[in-house]
Design a protein around this motif. Structure first.
Motif, PDB file in Angstrom:
ATOM      1  N   GLY A 110     -29.301   9.522   2.231  1.00  0.00           N
ATOM      2  CA  GLY A 110     -29.588   8.770   1.010  1.00  0.00           C
ATOM      3  C   GLY A 110     -29.266   9.547  -0.237  1.00  0.00           C
ATOM      4  O   GLY A 110     -28.735   8.991  -1.220  1.00  0.00           O
ATOM      5  N   GLN A 111     -29.541  10.847  -0.234  1.00  0.00           N
ATOM      6  CA  GLN A 111     -29.259  11.677  -1.407  1.00  0.00           C
ATOM      7  C   GLN A 111     -27.763  11.770  -1.661  1.00  0.00           C
ATOM      8  O   GLN A 111     -27.309  11.685  -2.814  1.00  0.00           O
ATOM      9  N   ILE A 112     -26.980  11.922  -0.591  1.00  0.00           N
ATOM     10  CA  ILE A 112     -25.516  11.997  -0.734  1.00  0.00           C
ATOM     11  C   ILE A 112     -24.973  10.692  -1.318  1.00  0.00           C
ATOM     12  O   ILE A 112     -24.155  10.686  -2.250  1.00  0.00           O
ATOM     13  N   ILE A 113     -25.444   9.550  -0.779  1.00  0.00           N
ATOM     14  CA  ILE A 113     -24.977   8.238  -1.239  1.00  0.00           C
ATOM     15  C   ILE A 113     -25.397   7.996  -2.689  1.00  0.00           C
ATOM     16  O   ILE A 113     -24.605   7.511  -3.512  1.00  0.00           O
ATOM     17  N   PHE A 114     -26.628   8.358  -3.012  1.00  0.00           N
ATOM     18  CA  PHE A 114     -27.147   8.209  -4.375  1.00  0.00           C
ATOM     19  C   PHE A 114     -26.297   8.987  -5.378  1.00  0.00           C
ATOM     20  O   PHE A 114     -25.915   8.457  -6.436  1.00  0.00           O
ATOM     21  N   GLU A 115     -25.998  10.249  -5.070  1.00  0.00           N
ATOM     22  CA  GLU A 115     -25.205  11.086  -5.983  1.00  0.00           C
ATOM     23  C   GLU A 115     -23.805  10.513  -6.169  1.00  0.00           C
ATOM     24  O   GLU A 115     -23.257  10.533  -7.284  1.00  0.00           O
ATOM     25  N   LYS A 116     -23.214  10.006  -5.091  1.00  0.00           N
ATOM     26  CA  LYS A 116     -21.875   9.408  -5.173  1.00  0.00           C
ATOM     27  C   LYS A 116     -21.884   8.152  -6.045  1.00  0.00           C
ATOM     28  O   LYS A 116     -20.971   7.935  -6.854  1.00  0.00           O
ATOM     29  N   ARG A 117     -22.895   7.322  -5.858  1.00  0.00           N
ATOM     30  CA  ARG A 117     -22.990   6.093  -6.659  1.00  0.00           C
ATOM     31  C   ARG A 117     -23.213   6.418  -8.135  1.00  0.00           C
ATOM     32  O   ARG A 117     -22.621   5.784  -9.025  1.00  0.00           O
ATOM     33  N   LYS A 118     -24.053   7.396  -8.389  1.00  0.00           N
ATOM     34  CA  LYS A 118     -24.345   7.788  -9.767  1.00  0.00           C
ATOM     35  C   LYS A 118     -23.082   8.305 -10.456  1.00  0.00           C
ATOM     36  O   LYS A 118     -22.782   7.932 -11.597  1.00  0.00           O
ATOM     37  N   GLN A 119     -22.323   9.154  -9.750  1.00  0.00           N
ATOM     38  CA  GLN A 119     -21.090   9.690 -10.299  1.00  0.00           C
ATOM     39  C   GLN A 119     -20.064   8.584 -10.525  1.00  0.00           C
ATOM     40  O   GLN A 119     -19.347   8.571 -11.534  1.00  0.00           O
ATOM     41  N   PHE A 120     -20.017   7.630  -9.584  1.00  0.00           N
ATOM     42  CA  PHE A 120     -19.093   6.509  -9.728  1.00  0.00           C
ATOM     43  C   PHE A 120     -19.365   5.729 -11.009  1.00  0.00           C
ATOM     44  O   PHE A 120     -18.440   5.423 -11.769  1.00  0.00           O
ATOM     45  N   ILE A 121     -20.624   5.399 -11.256  1.00  0.00           N
ATOM     46  CA  ILE A 121     -20.959   4.630 -12.461  1.00  0.00           C
ATOM     47  C   ILE A 121     -20.587   5.415 -13.716  1.00  0.00           C
ATOM     48  O   ILE A 121     -20.035   4.852 -14.682  1.00  0.00           O
ATOM     49  N   ASP A 122     -20.852   6.713 -13.732  1.00  0.00           N
ATOM     50  CA  ASP A 122     -20.497   7.541 -14.894  1.00  0.00           C
ATOM     51  C   ASP A 122     -18.991   7.504 -15.159  1.00  0.00           C
ATOM     52  O   ASP A 122     -18.559   7.439 -16.317  1.00  0.00           O
ATOM     53  N   ASP A 123     -18.192   7.547 -14.101  1.00  0.00           N
ATOM     54  CA  ASP A 123     -16.733   7.545 -14.248  1.00  0.00           C
ATOM     55  C   ASP A 123     -16.181   6.145 -14.537  1.00  0.00           C
ATOM     56  O   ASP A 123     -15.180   5.997 -15.244  1.00  0.00           O
ATOM     57  N   PHE A 124     -16.839   5.148 -13.981  1.00  0.00           N
ATOM     58  CA  PHE A 124     -16.345   3.767 -14.041  1.00  0.00           C
ATOM     59  C   PHE A 124     -16.650   3.093 -15.382  1.00  0.00           C
ATOM     60  O   PHE A 124     -15.843   2.304 -15.885  1.00  0.00           O
ATOM     61  N   LEU A 125     -17.797   3.410 -15.950  1.00  0.00           N
ATOM     62  CA  LEU A 125     -18.279   2.695 -17.143  1.00  0.00           C
ATOM     63  C   LEU A 125     -17.317   2.752 -18.332  1.00  0.00           C
ATOM     64  O   LEU A 125     -17.047   1.713 -18.954  1.00  0.00           O
ATOM     65  N   PRO A 126     -16.740   3.905 -18.684  1.00  0.00           N
ATOM     66  CA  PRO A 126     -15.804   3.920 -19.825  1.00  0.00           C
ATOM     67  C   PRO A 126     -14.577   3.043 -19.594  1.00  0.00           C
ATOM     68  O   PRO A 126     -14.077   2.420 -20.537  1.00  0.00           O
ATOM     69  N   ILE A 127     -14.094   3.002 -18.350  1.00  0.00           N
ATOM     70  CA  ILE A 127     -12.932   2.162 -18.027  1.00  0.00           C
ATOM     71  C   ILE A 127     -13.305   0.694 -18.187  1.00  0.00           C
ATOM     72  O   ILE A 127     -12.558  -0.102 -18.776  1.00  0.00           O
ATOM     73  N   PHE A 128     -14.473   0.324 -17.667  1.00  0.00           N
ATOM     74  CA  PHE A 128     -14.956  -1.053 -17.783  1.00  0.00           C
ATOM     75  C   PHE A 128     -15.092  -1.455 -19.244  1.00  0.00           C
ATOM     76  O   PHE A 128     -14.644  -2.539 -19.648  1.00  0.00           O
ATOM     77  N   ASN A 129     -15.702  -0.600 -20.053  1.00  0.00           N
ATOM     78  CA  ASN A 129     -15.897  -0.919 -21.478  1.00  0.00           C
ATOM     79  C   ASN A 129     -14.565  -1.131 -22.186  1.00  0.00           C
ATOM     80  O   ASN A 129     -14.426  -2.033 -23.018  1.00  0.00           O
ATOM     81  N   ARG A 130     -13.567  -0.305 -21.844  1.00  0.00           N
ATOM     82  CA  ARG A 130     -12.248  -0.443 -22.479  1.00  0.00           C
ATOM     83  C   ARG A 130     -11.599  -1.775 -22.128  1.00  0.00           C
ATOM     84  O   ARG A 130     -11.066  -2.474 -23.004  1.00  0.00           O
TER      85      ARG A 130
END
Length: 359
Positions: free
Chosen positions: A190-210
């Motif tokens: 769960g910790q591994i999956i959580f960290e991956k999802r958290k990092q994904f959102i951080d990387d994905f959000l600026p692209i989505f906003n643009r």
């Protein structure tokens, strides 16, 4: 990478059909019900080993038939890659690459990067958290085979833990040591999956906003907010704290399998406070951001499927998408539409090569 040709046998409404594609734009036009979306779904099927719209394999067999076959030929890294997905009633589904069957379908995920934009994406807004988790997991899994394996392991252990909770209730027993083994495994995964999802959102959000700003030309502030129990405590702490609740419910009520992605506009849920137009723009920006994210991470332009979206967009938003095609941001495109004249007018304005298939 591009799809050169595809053959369908007993797939949905097709007895037999063969298509050879342009390397850039391919359009399927015709009235509702003729199978435009089914061809796009067959392409999705080759990339993901399953249908986008009908996850049960038997639902993809043409009525009164016993099997289906979808056979596609791709060019990837200057090599021909043949992908075949087939299913016969009463047997296991088969997925082959160049004549060799995959032992695990998960080994194929990410080999053919692909993004679909469809009216069915509205489920991301109106349905429950499982649909939005699936979106996150689909994007990450296309790029990270290890993540997908961890996710599969986690889901198996959740099923085992739930079965144990039911066993305890039915037999009026309780074995904390056995439960603790599952708790520790869920904590680690769960910790591994959580960290991956958290990092994904951080990387994905600026692209989505643009992309959202490009499509809407708007000052609206949109947000994707990752919601997880693991922001509060680690998995073991959560499981121990909710043990009495889990025993009463006979299932595991906390953990990353309950994560959600909140879609917001101006800090309010878009499901309740967004207009239909705002919701459509949000979803298209989300999927175009998925395309861009996968392209950046994989170094390949994913195949992009536009299912009946021009019927749902105003002229301004269509012109924005056409501009992106003109700028060569996309690779191979597949489009379905009910209006042949409109489709031809749109694709001609891109100044790219194209084929139109009248169904």
């Amino acid at each position: 990478m591009f799809l050169k040709k595809i053959s369908l046998f007993n797939y949905k409404n097709f007895s037999e059909a063969n298509f050879e594609f342009d390397v850039k734009i391919n359009c399927f036009v015709g009235k509702n019900g003729v199978g435009k979306t089914n061809v796009l779904d067959a392409i999705y099927h080759l990339a993901n080993g399953k249908s986008y719209f009908n996850p049960l394999a038997v639902q993809n067999i043409k009525h009164n038939e016993e099997f289906f076959v979808v056979d596609g030929e791709f060019e990837k890294n200057e090599r021909t890659e043949q992908i075949v997905s087939s299913f016969k009633k009463g047997q296991k589904k088969i997925l082959k690459r160049n004549g060799k069957s995959y032992e695990k379908f998960s080994d194929h995920i990410g080999f053919i990067p692909l993004v679909i934009i469809s009216p069915a994406d509205n489920d991301l807004i109106i349905e429950g958290s499982e649909t939005r988790r699936k979106f996150i997991d689909t994007v990450i899994s296309q790029l990270d085979a290890n993540y997908l394996q961890k996710l599969i392991q986690y889901q198996k252990i959740i099923m085992q833990r739930n079965a144990l909770l039911k066993y305890f209730a039915l037999n009026h027993v309780f074995e904390n040591d056995t439960l603790s083994i599952y708790n520790e495994q869920l904590n680690s995964l769960g910790q591994i999956i959580f960290e991956k999802r958290k990092q994904f959102i951080d990387d994905f959000l600026p692209i989505f906003n643009r992309y959202h700003k490009e499509i809407t030309n708007s000052s609206e502030q949109v947000q994707l907010v990752y919601e997880s129990h693991l922001f509060e405590a680690d998995t073991i702490t959560l499981l121990e704290k909710n043990l009495a609740k889990d025993r009463a419910l006979h299932y595991t009520s906390v953990g990353i399998h309950k994560d959600d992605l909140s879609f917001q506009i101006d800090n309010y849920p878009i499901k309740k406070f967004g207009s239909q137009g705002q919701q459509k723009s949000f979803l298209i920006a989300l999927k175009l951001a998925q395309f861009e994210f996968v392209k950046k991470q994989s170094g390949e332009k994913p195949i992009l499927l536009f299912d009946d979206i021009f019927d749902k967009l105003d002229e301004f938003r269509v012109s924005k998408i056409v501009a992106m095609v003109n700028e060569d941001q996309f690779g191979q495109l597949f489009i379905s539409d009910t209006h042949p004249e409109r489709t031809e007018e749109i694709v001609k304005s891109t100044h790219q090569s194209y084929k139109i298939f009248n169904l």
